[in-house]
Design an enzyme around this catalytic site. Structure first.
Site, PDB file in Angstrom:
ATOM      1  CG  HIS A  61      -1.970  -1.062   1.035  1.00 19.06           C
ATOM      2  ND1 HIS A  61      -2.843  -1.471   0.165  1.00 19.06           N
ATOM      3  CD2 HIS A  61      -2.363  -1.790   2.142  1.00 19.06           C
ATOM      4  CE1 HIS A  61      -3.791  -2.401   0.515  1.00 19.06           C
ATOM      5  NE2 HIS A  61      -3.310  -2.481   1.612  1.00 19.06           N
ATOM      6  CG  ASP A  77      -3.148  -8.393   0.967  1.00 18.85           C
ATOM      7  OD1 ASP A  77      -2.238  -8.868   1.801  1.00 18.85           O
ATOM      8  OD2 ASP A  77      -3.960  -7.442   1.232  1.00 18.85           O
TER       9      ASP A  77
END
Length: 355
Positions: free
Chosen positions: A172, A208
């Site tokens: 991220h 993920d």
């Protein structure tokens, strides 16, 4: 035929990051991205027979190609700057957390200057209130980068695959920002290192539970690094909320080099594995010679962050699919937060990838 035992790279320093809390909708909640994740994974992979080595220290050269220098400087200095401020005495806050975000809605086109107070400057880099910085955060994040780079070194030296036990996770983290419990983008660093090591075209496949908006952003306008992700649909209200949709396919030179496969809440093994297989076929068809796998196991049914219902058997099968493409691979740890099952899920993937 003996099963391949994938080398595991880790660093004791990855335990040093302790965010203590996540501030979610204004409430300090107990953090889930904790140091015990390292030990849970390490115990499982060593128990499964994978050889373990400690990460070697690497220079910042590759890291500086992934992130803006100002963000790196901020992260390296933030904890000490906060400690020197009044925050512990005034409000009992020992971790760096922003209270102001310098978004276009705030600045509205006005000329801006760098904020003097760190509680204001922090919002120029961190884009949520869940990703706190404290003593040891920089050291742990930097050690995670060394894990990714050491695993890449092993692959460039001839290993079929190597696993980097990165903590905190990284997918991220954007070029100039961090959030989602991620500080430095370990997968992007590994992809850059594979490129520098002679691979003309590299793929990052992210499994993920949430789209790796940071990795997507870093490579969005490039053709030499493909990014493919299977994740829960952000349109159902899941992080990263505003990106990760199927029509985001890259821009400029990178047009067509990004592929997002959002899935509905409650998706189980079969549709998830079909999506993983589709991404595997895509990177082979695109002529990639190296692979980075962003291995988040938070899509598992028991995970507190899980909107999907993926089993350990499916993670093993995903490893078989991605290992079966025949590309040298760096496997980088991302999410996964249910400590009783975390290590077993990672070991299942590694066993599958090793065939």
């Amino acid at each position: 035929m003996n099963q391949y035992r994938m080398p595991v790279v880790w660093s004791p320093a990855t335990r040093d990051h302790d965010p203590r809390n996540e501030v979610w909708v204004g409430v300090a909640t107990t953090g889930t991205e904790v140091a015990a994740r390292v030990d849970a994974i390490l115990a499982a992979v060593t128990g499964a027979g994978h050889p373990v080595t400690e990460a070697a220290t690497h220079p910042d050269d590759v890291l500086a190609r992934v992130h803006e220098p100002s963000m790196l400087t901020f992260l390296a200095e933030a904890a000490e700057r906060w400690r020197q401020g009044p925050y512990a005495d005034l409000v009992g806050q020992t971790r760096v957390v922003p209270y102001l975000f310098t978004t276009p809605a705030m600045t509205a086109g006005l000329p801006t200057r760098k904020a003097v107070a760190i509680h204001a400057e922090a919002g120029s880099y961190v884009y949520d209130t869940m990703t706190l910085v404290g003593p040891g955060t920089w050291e742990a994040a930097r050690a995670a980068v060394d894990c990714a780079l050491t695993a890449t070194d092993l692959v460039l030296a001839g290993e079929r695959a190597a696993y980097a036990l990165c903590r905190p996770p990284g997918h991220h983290a954007t070029p100039a920002g961090f959030g989602g419990s991620c500080y430095l983008n370990n997968a992007a660093v590994a992809a850059e290192a594979l490129r520098a090591g002679g691979h003309d075209r590299v793929a990052v496949i992210d499994i993920d539970a949430h789209q790796g908006n940071g990795t997507a952003a870093i490579f969005y306008d490039r053709a030499d690094v493909l990014y493919g992700s299977v994740h829960v649909d952000p349109g159902a209200g899941w992080f990263p909320h505003v990106v990760g949709y199927a029509d985001e396919t890259g821009a400029r030179a990178g047009a067509g080099a990004t592929r997002n496969v959002p899935l509905p809440e409650g998706t189980g093994d079969a549709p998830w594995l079909e999506a993983v297989g589709g991404l595997a076929d895509w990177v082979v068809a695109e002529g990639c010679s190296g692979l980075v796998v962003s291995l988040g196991v938070d899509a598992a049914a028991d995970d507190p962050e899980s909107p999907l219902l993926v089993t350990a058997d499916a993670y093993r099968a995903a490893g078989t699919v991605l290992g079966g493409v025949g590309l040298p691979a760096v496997v980088v740890q991302e999410g996964g937060y249910h400590l009783p099952t975390l290590g077993g899920l990672v070991a299942a993937y590694l066993d599958g990838h090793g065939g």
